[in-house]
Design a protein around this motif. Structure first.
Motif, short mmCIF file in Angstrom:
data_model
loop_
_atom_site.label_atom_id
_atom_site.label_comp_id
_atom_site.label_asym_id
_atom_site.label_seq_id
_atom_site.Cartn_x
_atom_site.Cartn_y
_atom_site.Cartn_z
N TYR A 158 -8.36 0.73 -4.32
CA TYR A 158 -9.37 1.73 -4.68
C TYR A 158 -9.49 2.75 -3.56
N CYS A 159 -9.32 4.03 -3.93
CA CYS A 159 -9.38 5.13 -2.97
C CYS A 159 -10.78 5.75 -3.03
N ARG A 160 -11.44 5.81 -1.90
CA ARG A 160 -12.80 6.35 -1.86
C ARG A 160 -13.06 6.98 -0.50
N GLU A 161 -14.18 7.68 -0.42
CA GLU A 161 -14.62 8.27 0.83
C GLU A 161 -15.44 7.25 1.62
N GLY A 162 -15.75 7.59 2.87
CA GLY A 162 -16.60 6.73 3.67
C GLY A 162 -15.82 5.79 4.57
N GLU A 163 -16.53 4.77 5.04
CA GLU A 163 -15.96 3.78 5.95
C GLU A 163 -15.27 2.67 5.17
N PRO A 164 -14.32 1.97 5.80
CA PRO A 164 -13.61 0.90 5.07
C PRO A 164 -14.41 -0.37 4.88
N ARG A 165 -15.61 -0.47 5.45
CA ARG A 165 -16.39 -1.70 5.29
C ARG A 165 -16.92 -1.82 3.86
N ARG B 278 -3.62 5.20 6.94
CA ARG B 278 -3.36 5.68 5.59
C ARG B 278 -1.93 6.22 5.50
N PRO B 279 -1.20 5.85 4.47
CA PRO B 279 0.18 6.36 4.35
C PRO B 279 0.20 7.87 4.18
N ARG B 280 1.24 8.48 4.71
CA ARG B 280 1.44 9.91 4.58
C ARG B 280 2.41 10.19 3.45
N PRO B 281 2.12 11.21 2.64
CA PRO B 281 3.07 11.55 1.57
C PRO B 281 4.37 12.06 2.16
N PRO B 282 5.50 11.78 1.53
CA PRO B 282 6.78 12.27 2.05
C PRO B 282 6.83 13.78 2.05
N ALA B 283 7.51 14.33 3.06
CA ALA B 283 7.63 15.78 3.17
C ALA B 283 8.44 16.33 2.00
N VAL C 262 0.83 -1.20 0.00
CA VAL C 262 0.00 0.00 0.00
C VAL C 262 0.87 1.25 0.00
N ALA C 263 1.93 1.26 0.81
CA ALA C 263 2.82 2.42 0.86
C ALA C 263 3.51 2.64 -0.49
N ASP C 264 3.90 1.55 -1.15
CA ASP C 264 4.58 1.66 -2.44
C ASP C 264 3.64 2.23 -3.51
N LEU C 265 2.43 1.70 -3.59
CA LEU C 265 1.47 2.20 -4.59
C LEU C 265 1.04 3.63 -4.29
N HIS C 266 0.89 3.95 -3.02
CA HIS C 266 0.51 5.31 -2.66
C HIS C 266 1.61 6.30 -3.02
N THR D 35 -9.40 4.62 2.46
CA THR D 35 -10.29 5.69 2.90
C THR D 35 -9.46 6.81 3.52
N PRO D 36 -10.07 7.94 3.87
CA PRO D 36 -9.28 9.04 4.44
C PRO D 36 -8.52 8.69 5.71
N SER D 37 -8.96 7.67 6.45
CA SER D 37 -8.31 7.36 7.72
C SER D 37 -7.43 6.12 7.67
N ARG D 38 -7.75 5.12 6.81
CA ARG D 38 -7.01 3.87 6.86
C ARG D 38 -7.15 3.10 5.55
N TRP D 39 -6.38 2.01 5.45
CA TRP D 39 -6.51 1.07 4.34
C TRP D 39 -6.98 -0.26 4.90
N GLN D 40 -7.67 -1.04 4.07
CA GLN D 40 -8.26 -2.29 4.52
C GLN D 40 -8.23 -3.30 3.38
N VAL D 41 -7.72 -4.51 3.66
CA VAL D 41 -7.76 -5.61 2.70
C VAL D 41 -9.06 -6.36 2.95
N LEU D 42 -10.01 -6.22 2.04
CA LEU D 42 -11.31 -6.85 2.24
C LEU D 42 -11.18 -8.36 2.08
N GLY D 43 -11.80 -9.07 3.01
CA GLY D 43 -11.75 -10.52 3.00
C GLY D 43 -10.66 -11.09 3.87
N GLU D 44 -9.68 -10.26 4.30
CA GLU D 44 -8.60 -10.74 5.15
C GLU D 44 -8.67 -10.16 6.56
#
Length: 236
Positions: free
Chosen positions: A119-126, A171-176, A47-51, A156-165
């Motif tokens: 997939y980056c989207r708004e809302g909850e990670p469920r 959520r990763p932070r962009p480098p300064a 996730v950090a690499d793709l972000h 999502t704006p707060s976290r990443w989630q692998v659905l099914g696992e």
């Protein structure tokens, strides 16, 4: 005057043929869990690499192809807006981007590479219906491109989630951004250099003209002979 009757809560309203077909191109979490999706070795690092590569915004999908060691060999990102999520449209978009970044493996009997979707989207990670449509599109696109269907990750704006696992994280932070280092200021850069004034030298010719040269006074002359004769007489 006309009277209307609301249908009982347990009676479902009829849906159109298009809506029924769209709902059929969607996977629920139970179907996704039973599809034999391979488990990622290090989802946080992926996730950090793709972000870091794509810096996704809302409604951005990132399709990545992994080798046998879960290393990214190719990836592409695009934005897909859909009022009504449809797995068929998502499948076509994923397949078009896969064909641009990597050749297909349809000649192989067993897939050796895996495709994952972030997939980056708004809302909850469920799970949502949009996620179900993306799952269906990812599975179908992998089949048509000779790849193994991999994990589906929501960002999502707060976290990443692998659905099914059940695995997730922040959520990763962009480098300064590296700011330019200002050049060190010299201590005497802002200090004005003192002004030096040189006194005018007096003109030597004028000084010589004004100077009075003393002259030797003549000895008084006495009657009766020269001065030297009187000195000799007194000595006697």
């Amino acid at each position: 005057m006309t009277f209307g009757f609301a249908p009982p809560p347990h009676v479902s309203l009829p849906v159109s043929a298009d809506s029924a077909a769209r709902l059929g191109r969607m996977l629920v979490p139970a179907e996704w869990a039973s599809a034999g999706i391979p488990v990622l070795r290090n989802p946080r690092e992926l996730v950090a690499d793709l972000h870091d590569r794509h810096r996704p915004g809302p409604s951005t999908a990132i399709i990545a192809v992994l080798d046998a060691h879960d290393r990214v060999t190719a990836s592409a990102s695009f934005t897909e807006f859909a009022a009504a999520p449809d797995g068929w449209e998502f499948r076509n978009a994923l397949l078009a981007h896969l064909r641009r970044v990597i050749p297909h493996d349809l000649r192989l009997r067993t897939p050796v590479r895996t495709a994952v979707l972030l997939y980056c989207r708004e809302g909850e990670p469920r799970w949502t219906e949009t996620d179900g449509a993306w799952m269906w599109g990812l599975r179908d696109a992998c089949t048509l491109h000779g790849l193994r269907c991999g994990a589906y990750i929501t960002l999502t704006p707060s976290r990443w989630q692998v659905l099914g696992e059940g695995r997730g994280g922040r959520r990763p932070r962009p480098p300064a951004t590296d700011l330019p280092v200002p050049e060190p200021r010299r201590p005497d850069a802002g200090r004005a250099e003192p002004r030096r004034t040189t006194a005018a030298r007096p003109d030597s010719s004028r000084t010589a003209a004004k100077a009075v040269v003393p002259q030797s006074r003549p000895l008084p002359r006495r009657a009766g002979g020269a001065p030297e004769a009187h000195r000799h007489t007194a000595a006697r």
